[in-house]
Motif scaffolding. Structure first.
Motif, PDB file in Angstrom:
ATOM      1  N   TYR A   1       0.834  -1.206   0.000  1.00 19.45           N
ATOM      2  CA  TYR A   1       0.000   0.000   0.000  1.00 19.45           C
ATOM      3  C   TYR A   1       0.866   1.252   0.000  1.00 19.45           C
ATOM      4  N   TYR A   2       0.393   2.264  -0.731  1.00 15.36           N
ATOM      5  CA  TYR A   2       1.088   3.540  -0.860  1.00 15.36           C
ATOM      6  C   TYR A   2       0.046   4.644  -0.798  1.00 15.36           C
ATOM      7  N   ALA A   3       0.455   5.828  -0.378  1.00 15.68           N
ATOM      8  CA  ALA A   3      -0.473   6.954  -0.301  1.00 15.68           C
ATOM      9  C   ALA A   3       0.219   8.220  -0.792  1.00 15.68           C
ATOM     10  N   ILE A   4      -0.502   8.972  -1.637  1.00 15.66           N
ATOM     11  CA  ILE A   4       0.001  10.251  -2.126  1.00 15.66           C
ATOM     12  C   ILE A   4      -1.106  11.300  -2.038  1.00 15.66           C
ATOM     13  N   HIS A   5      -0.679  12.537  -1.979  1.00 17.13           N
ATOM     14  CA  HIS A   5      -1.596  13.671  -1.934  1.00 17.13           C
ATOM     15  C   HIS A   5      -2.380  13.740  -3.249  1.00 17.13           C
ATOM     16  N   ASN A   6      -3.663  13.912  -3.163  1.00 19.26           N
ATOM     17  CA  ASN A   6      -4.526  13.988  -4.344  1.00 19.26           C
ATOM     18  C   ASN A   6      -4.517  15.415  -4.895  1.00 19.26           C
ATOM     19  N   TYR A   7      -3.331  15.886  -5.240  1.00 22.47           N
ATOM     20  CA  TYR A   7      -3.165  17.270  -5.693  1.00 22.47           C
ATOM     21  C   TYR A   7      -1.958  17.328  -6.633  1.00 22.47           C
ATOM     22  N   CYS A   8      -2.197  17.731  -7.865  1.00 32.25           N
ATOM     23  CA  CYS A   8      -1.100  17.890  -8.808  1.00 32.25           C
ATOM     24  C   CYS A   8      -0.438  19.252  -8.569  1.00 32.25           C
ATOM     25  N   PRO A   9       0.872  19.290  -8.387  1.00 30.16           N
ATOM     26  CA  PRO A   9       1.554  20.560  -8.112  1.00 30.16           C
ATOM     27  C   PRO A   9       1.569  21.519  -9.304  1.00 30.16           C
ATOM     28  N   HIS A  10       1.173  21.059 -10.475  1.00 30.83           N
ATOM     29  CA  HIS A  10       1.164  21.919 -11.658  1.00 30.83           C
ATOM     30  C   HIS A  10       0.023  22.930 -11.597  1.00 30.83           C
ATOM     31  N   GLU A  11      -1.224  22.445 -11.556  1.00 32.54           N
ATOM     32  CA  GLU A  11      -2.379  23.354 -11.576  1.00 32.54           C
ATOM     33  C   GLU A  11      -3.453  22.960 -10.563  1.00 32.54           C
ATOM     34  N   GLY A  12      -3.129  22.021  -9.674  1.00 27.94           N
ATOM     35  CA  GLY A  12      -4.056  21.692  -8.602  1.00 27.94           C
ATOM     36  C   GLY A  12      -5.129  20.668  -8.930  1.00 27.94           C
ATOM     37  N   ALA A  13      -4.978  19.931 -10.009  1.00 24.36           N
ATOM     38  CA  ALA A  13      -5.973  18.907 -10.361  1.00 24.36           C
ATOM     39  C   ALA A  13      -5.984  17.788  -9.330  1.00 24.36           C
ATOM     40  N   GLU A  14      -7.076  17.031  -9.313  1.00 28.17           N
ATOM     41  CA  GLU A  14      -7.159  15.856  -8.452  1.00 28.17           C
ATOM     42  C   GLU A  14      -6.332  14.750  -9.097  1.00 28.17           C
ATOM     43  N   LEU A  15      -5.071  14.726  -8.748  1.00 24.78           N
ATOM     44  CA  LEU A  15      -4.096  13.836  -9.352  1.00 24.78           C
ATOM     45  C   LEU A  15      -4.511  12.367  -9.296  1.00 24.78           C
ATOM     46  N   CYS A  16      -5.057  11.951  -8.171  1.00 25.36           N
ATOM     47  CA  CYS A  16      -5.360  10.533  -7.969  1.00 25.36           C
ATOM     48  C   CYS A  16      -6.555  10.044  -8.784  1.00 25.36           C
ATOM     49  N   LYS A  17      -7.228  10.940  -9.484  1.00 25.48           N
ATOM     50  CA  LYS A  17      -8.291  10.527 -10.397  1.00 25.48           C
ATOM     51  C   LYS A  17      -7.735  10.223 -11.784  1.00 25.48           C
ATOM     52  N   GLY A  18      -6.429  10.378 -11.933  1.00 27.61           N
ATOM     53  CA  GLY A  18      -5.787  10.126 -13.213  1.00 27.61           C
ATOM     54  C   GLY A  18      -5.583   8.650 -13.487  1.00 27.61           C
ATOM     55  N   HIS A  19      -5.210   8.360 -14.728  1.00 29.66           N
ATOM     56  CA  HIS A  19      -4.985   6.997 -15.207  1.00 29.66           C
ATOM     57  C   HIS A  19      -3.749   6.398 -14.540  1.00 29.66           C
ATOM     58  N   ILE A  20      -3.845   5.128 -14.130  1.00 35.02           N
ATOM     59  CA  ILE A  20      -2.721   4.391 -13.561  1.00 35.02           C
ATOM     60  C   ILE A  20      -2.122   3.548 -14.677  1.00 35.02           C
ATOM     61  N   HIS A  21      -0.814   3.638 -14.869  1.00 37.40           N
ATOM     62  CA  HIS A  21      -0.170   2.938 -15.979  1.00 37.40           C
ATOM     63  C   HIS A  21       1.295   2.704 -15.673  1.00 37.40           C
ATOM     64  N   GLY A  22       2.092   2.379 -16.674  1.00 42.13           N
ATOM     65  CA  GLY A  22       3.535   2.227 -16.559  1.00 42.13           C
ATOM     66  C   GLY A  22       4.222   3.321 -17.356  1.00 42.13           C
ATOM     67  N   THR A  23       5.470   3.069 -17.723  1.00 42.01           N
ATOM     68  CA  THR A  23       6.219   4.070 -18.465  1.00 42.01           C
ATOM     69  C   THR A  23       7.315   3.395 -19.278  1.00 42.01           C
ATOM     70  N   THR A  24       7.944   4.155 -20.150  1.00 45.39           N
ATOM     71  CA  THR A  24       9.084   3.614 -20.878  1.00 45.39           C
ATOM     72  C   THR A  24      10.301   3.603 -19.957  1.00 45.39           C
ATOM     73  N   LEU A  25      11.150   2.622 -20.173  1.00 45.15           N
ATOM     74  CA  LEU A  25      12.363   2.459 -19.375  1.00 45.15           C
ATOM     75  C   LEU A  25      13.569   2.842 -20.222  1.00 45.15           C
ATOM     76  N   PRO A  26      14.703   3.103 -19.586  1.00 41.86           N
ATOM     77  CA  PRO A  26      15.904   3.389 -20.373  1.00 41.86           C
ATOM     78  C   PRO A  26      16.189   2.244 -21.346  1.00 41.86           C
ATOM     79  N   SER A  27      16.501   2.586 -22.570  1.00 40.50           N
ATOM     80  CA  SER A  27      16.760   1.570 -23.591  1.00 40.50           C
ATOM     81  C   SER A  27      17.639   2.163 -24.684  1.00 40.50           C
ATOM     82  N   ASN A  28      17.996   1.340 -25.642  1.00 41.25           N
ATOM     83  CA  ASN A  28      18.815   1.791 -26.762  1.00 41.25           C
ATOM     84  C   ASN A  28      18.019   2.722 -27.670  1.00 41.25           C
ATOM     85  N   VAL A  29      18.738   3.482 -28.486  1.00 44.11           N
ATOM     86  CA  VAL A  29      18.120   4.382 -29.447  1.00 44.11           C
ATOM     87  C   VAL A  29      17.171   3.594 -30.348  1.00 44.11           C
ATOM     88  N   ALA A  30      15.988   4.159 -30.590  1.00 43.94           N
ATOM     89  CA  ALA A  30      14.952   3.581 -31.450  1.00 43.94           C
ATOM     90  C   ALA A  30      14.333   2.306 -30.876  1.00 43.94           C
TER      91      ALA A  30
END
Length: 119
Positions: A36-65
């Motif tokens: 379990y993890y907990a974060i503030h439901n507030y985006c520091p950019h413009e104050g949106a409800e951050l935790c209502k956003g999409h949960i996903h992954g990301t790209t990892l470091p890799s070779n060019v292309a």
């Protein structure tokens, strides 16, 4: 630091979250691989409800292309402008200087508690 009851373990789905209000703060409580993890439901950019956003992954470091995808279920994307944050730490993916607050979490007797206050 005081512990506040946030949710029953069963109420936080694996790979999902619940949003609770504790001590006047909106907090997203997430379950990732049984932890379990907990974060503030507030985006520091413009104050949106951050935790209502999409949960996903990301790209990892890799070779060019080459694009390697990973960390599935560990990243939340702000629903307003797409800023991405690591759910486990609150750190942004794009700058070491930008983050949302993260909270310590404890599980006791089937309940998830979030620690709020000074260490």
């Amino acid at each position: 630091m005081a512990l506040y009851e946030a949710a029953a373990e069963a109420d936080v789905p694996e790979g999902g979250r619940v949003i609770v209000t504790l001590e006047g703060r909106s907090i997203g409580v997430y379950r990732i691989d049984g932890e379990y993890y907990a974060i503030h439901n507030y985006c520091p950019h413009e104050g949106a409800e951050l935790c209502k956003g999409h949960i996903h992954g990301t790209t990892l470091p890799s070779n060019v292309a080459e694009f390697e995808y990973g960390r599935e279920g560990q990243i939340v994307r702000c629903p307003w402008h797409g800023w991405e944050f690591d759910i486990k730490s609150g750190r942004s993916l794009f700058s070491d200087k930008v983050r949302t607050r993260s909270y310590k979490v404890e599980v006791l007797g089937g309940m998830v508690y979030v620690a709020i206050g000074k260490d």
